[in-house]
Design an enzyme around this catalytic site. Sequence first.
Site, PDB file in Angstrom:
ATOM      1  N   LYS A 115      31.742  50.143  40.043  1.00  0.00           N
ATOM      2  CA  LYS A 115      32.388  50.209  41.359  1.00  0.00           C
ATOM      3  C   LYS A 115      33.847  50.684  41.334  1.00  0.00           C
ATOM      4  O   LYS A 115      34.339  51.174  42.334  1.00  0.00           O
ATOM      5  CB  LYS A 115      32.333  48.840  42.033  1.00  0.00           C
ATOM      6  N   ARG A 142      29.696  46.620  37.447  1.00  0.00           N
ATOM      7  CA  ARG A 142      29.720  46.582  35.988  1.00  0.00           C
ATOM      8  C   ARG A 142      31.147  46.831  35.494  1.00  0.00           C
ATOM      9  O   ARG A 142      31.809  47.760  35.946  1.00  0.00           O
ATOM     10  CB  ARG A 142      28.799  47.668  35.427  1.00  0.00           C
ATOM     11  N   ILE A 143      31.597  45.971  34.608  1.00  0.00           N
ATOM     12  CA  ILE A 143      32.931  46.150  34.017  1.00  0.00           C
ATOM     13  C   ILE A 143      32.755  46.891  32.695  1.00  0.00           C
ATOM     14  O   ILE A 143      32.221  46.357  31.724  1.00  0.00           O
ATOM     15  CB  ILE A 143      33.633  44.795  33.822  1.00  0.00           C
ATOM     16  N   GLY A 147      47.053  56.177  33.105  1.00  0.00           N
ATOM     17  CA  GLY A 147      47.595  54.923  32.596  1.00  0.00           C
ATOM     18  C   GLY A 147      46.637  53.772  32.773  1.00  0.00           C
ATOM     19  O   GLY A 147      46.936  52.636  32.419  1.00  0.00           O
ATOM     20  N   THR A 148      45.468  54.082  33.302  1.00  0.00           N
ATOM     21  CA  THR A 148      44.501  53.040  33.648  1.00  0.00           C
ATOM     22  C   THR A 148      43.630  52.610  32.468  1.00  0.00           C
ATOM     23  O   THR A 148      43.035  51.551  32.501  1.00  0.00           O
ATOM     24  CB  THR A 148      43.561  53.573  34.736  1.00  0.00           C
ATOM     25  N   GLU A 151      42.243  50.060  42.320  1.00  0.00           N
ATOM     26  CA  GLU A 151      43.048  49.789  43.511  1.00  0.00           C
ATOM     27  C   GLU A 151      42.724  48.448  44.151  1.00  0.00           C
ATOM     28  O   GLU A 151      43.352  48.055  45.126  1.00  0.00           O
ATOM     29  CB  GLU A 151      42.861  50.935  44.519  1.00  0.00           C
TER      30      GLU A 151
END
Lengths: 713, 322
Positions: free
Chosen positions: A675, A602-603, A464-465, A679
């Site tokens: 990274k 990094r996104i 679901g992420t 959570e």
Amino acid sequence: MPDGFGTDHQRIDGRAKVTGGARYASDVVVGNVAHAWLVTSAIARGRITGFEDAEARAVPGVLEVFTHRNMQGAVAETEFFAKGGYVGSTIRPLESDQVWHAGQIVALVVADTLEAAREAAQRLRVRYAEEAPAAGFDAAGVEVVAASDAGFEDAGVGDADSAFAAAAVKVEASYSTPTQHHNPIELFTTTASWAGGKLTLHEGSQFVHGLKHGIAAQLRIDPADVHVVSPFIGGAFGARGSITQRTALVAEAARRLGRPVKLVPTRAQGFTIATYRAETRQQVKLAASRDGRLQALVHEGWEVTSRPDAYKVGGTATTSRIYACPNVRTKVHMVHADRNTPGFMRSPPELPYMFALESAMDELAYALDMDPVQLRRINDTQREPIKGLPYSSRNLVGCLDAGARAFGWERRSPAPRSMRDGEWQVGWGVATSIYPAHIGTATARVTLLPDGRARVQTAAHDVGTGAYTAIGLAAAEGLGLALERIVVELGDSDLPPAPVAGGSNTTASVCNVVIKACEEIRARRAQGQQGAIEVYAENVPEGLPPDSIGKLYQGRNALGGGLEGGKQAMAAFGAIFLEVRVHDRTREVRVPRVLGAFAAGRIVSPRQARSQLTGGLIWGIGAALHEQTEIDPRSARYMNDNMAEYLVPVNADIRQVEVLLLDEQDTQANPLGIKGIGELGNVGTNAALANAVFHATGTRPRDLPVRIEHLMA
Amino acid sequence: MRPFSYDRAAGAPGDAGTTWLAGGTTLLDLMKLDVMRPERLADINGLGLAEVRLDAQGLHLGALARMAEVAGNAEVQRHFPVVAQSLALAASQQLRNMASLGGNVLQRTRCPYFRDPSHAACNKRNPGSGCGAMDGANRLQAVLGTSDACIAAYPGDFAQALVALDAEVTLRGAAGERRMRFADLHVQPGTTPERETTLRPGELITGFTVPAGPWAARSLYLKVRDRESYAFALASAAVALDLDGKVVREARIALGGVATVPWRAAEAEADLRGKVLDEASATRAAEAAFAAARTHGENAFKPELGRRTLVRALLLAKRMEA
């Protein structure tokens, strides 16, 4: 236009999910399926002395009533996951007459229809010889064991007790966090079917290769004969990481009946047939010099676990490494009680333990008469204090500064009870968030088709992420394609293995291996290869052993990174700012706004990253204000095992939620500098809320959840 | 869930074995949990009985009007705000869309020992078996109207508005139609907690009449709970005031979340009559309302929270423009 890392894109599986096209485990239609219903124990400790099953068996359509009388020996004993096995609990229901906890499976009724199975289950009478159970911390008969006896390393450095005694400013307090259950919307369903000696399982899983190998060991069959199908998962949060014992029972029932069997347990049964976040008690001592520099940190924790299993989260491994402090002592204890075995639940160590540390930091700030943001700035460090490992990157101060600016922190009046809006006391709180950055050994197969489309296949999991989208963006980046041209296949044990969806490692682990495969494809294309190009790649991150690939193929994870191993400490950071309003008469706590500023490498997929962090902040509010599993201390039973009384935030509880993402490049952590953010968002939010409540009311909440009755004094 | 027969009712009365099915939001839950085991369900949704009408006598509500419909009715909101608010603050939108008024007032308790037959002790579910809640998980249970046999809280909200405003309930049964004070519908547990109402076997609630009164417009429902929506009351207050300047001519007060039945706080009303409504008089009235409270451990906070809730409600109602 090629897409890639950082492309803002909706979920590629979003349409399927909102239109019903996504098939979850219990949506899958299997022909000739029989339906199972569980009977669970009404007592928490004792023995089953008999069954009255004539009425149950007389219900039309009933095929079999499975109990330990006819199932003993069917499911092999396997190791606890923490000892290298697969199961989240070694308590084997239907193995003997022993009852280890309330809600333990004591019978599995299978019938032609769900209705018949349920009716028969309700007509089955179970007789017990009951013993008085120990429900939790305060009960007689619990057994307290040092976690170090189970191999846990209590972090420490210097002489914390002497430094505490000698320090100028100190605080010391006890905190507690409640029992909480994941309550994913998708129940713990399993459908098992056999064909030609091969088992197919439809079950939501965070680790399909682990489930495949674990169930094979339990049923004593060849793992090659197991196929786990789990493309969509209706929430997991850690509850579907290790194997629960119900799966083997359903598979065994199907084998014996020669018919597929489907189990959809109830919401209440989910509280006891899977895992949960155990309650903790913690004691924290902090000491500082008058300028605010930490001199001593002592953090002790007690965690409830089951009688047979040594489960603990040990969040002191994190809390001991966040701030510059020369003297640290930590200790974790397990308290064995007559309860089901707890397990991973979103930010398992950090959510409870950071609540205590970050509450204590707030208390220290008041003792120092110092701004709590400033206290955290002063104690920032680029080296963790236990082993002196450098952080691969760390921008907590940037998060504190950006967050404080955006929140308007400078307008806060520091004294408790000094801010107000009509009948409402207003309080602002802050806390640090941290989550260790993990990366695991992973494999993937990427195929570039001649028409310019590509397919990515890996047995990773989208719980679901947004993993489908993030992994798709990695392939888009690697191949220079638009995301629309990429098909991503996940959640199937016939695909190349990837690690458990846990510890927020999926994006880092899978994107790194997908990029590796894409580079190989580009190289082959540059060499003139024509037609479809299919590349299978493996990635063993730096610091992990080469045989971790072989282990992954046996359903065993290898995760590296984090704070403790290797040559450097790796973690994502954040700062949470939160406003509460507390009614001056009836004491309801409301949260008009929360803001999190995060530096998390990094996104990859910004929209889903924001969604994860937003959801994390909301979860943090719920973890502080709403969620608590109530336990009857006499019977050791969970009392509010339904979604009306197990409270999570509803829309009306959540107002303004803001996420700031700071730029951060960290090629030390892994080649792509990812990274993990799954959570991070909920860590510290509970402390920020409690700190805000103190600021609003002058009452320090040290026990979660914060409830009206705690604020009425 | 046990097998049962199902038919569509042509009209009351039913026989003694009949259980009426309206919205089903409580009944079907409890059947699945094996707490209620009706042999015959008669579906009354085809009977009409969905009236929502205001006239000079007051507010007329059919038993099959849905909670959401009445909560959203602009006339009800204006002339009987406590009625609209008590409905709007209950349950969730989905439940309010399904649940009927008649079913809602008969909602069974949320006491966990009642709702799970594997708990041996529950005098309400299994007379004579004891009370699990008395010394157990009872944070949500009652402090008023309890007995040694039962402390299960009445969970609803709408009923407090009806009790406060002296509503009447209309019933249809074997002997024809009858009307009675709504306050006489629910009975305190005493030694027979399994008996929750004065309904006769096979009798059906067909509607409610809320009389008009000078206090109806200055009324409100205040509900204090653990989260902002979709939660049962820790304490609630239905309040209606008829004021002469600052002086109370008449106060109507009912309390929820704290009692075994919809609870009329007659002592508090008497205490306020003829007084200037202010913090002091409201506090005295609230103390009178909870003078008889008995707590059982986890719910020890309820009398104090109930008092605060009532004071807040009274002072809010005083400030209303009516």
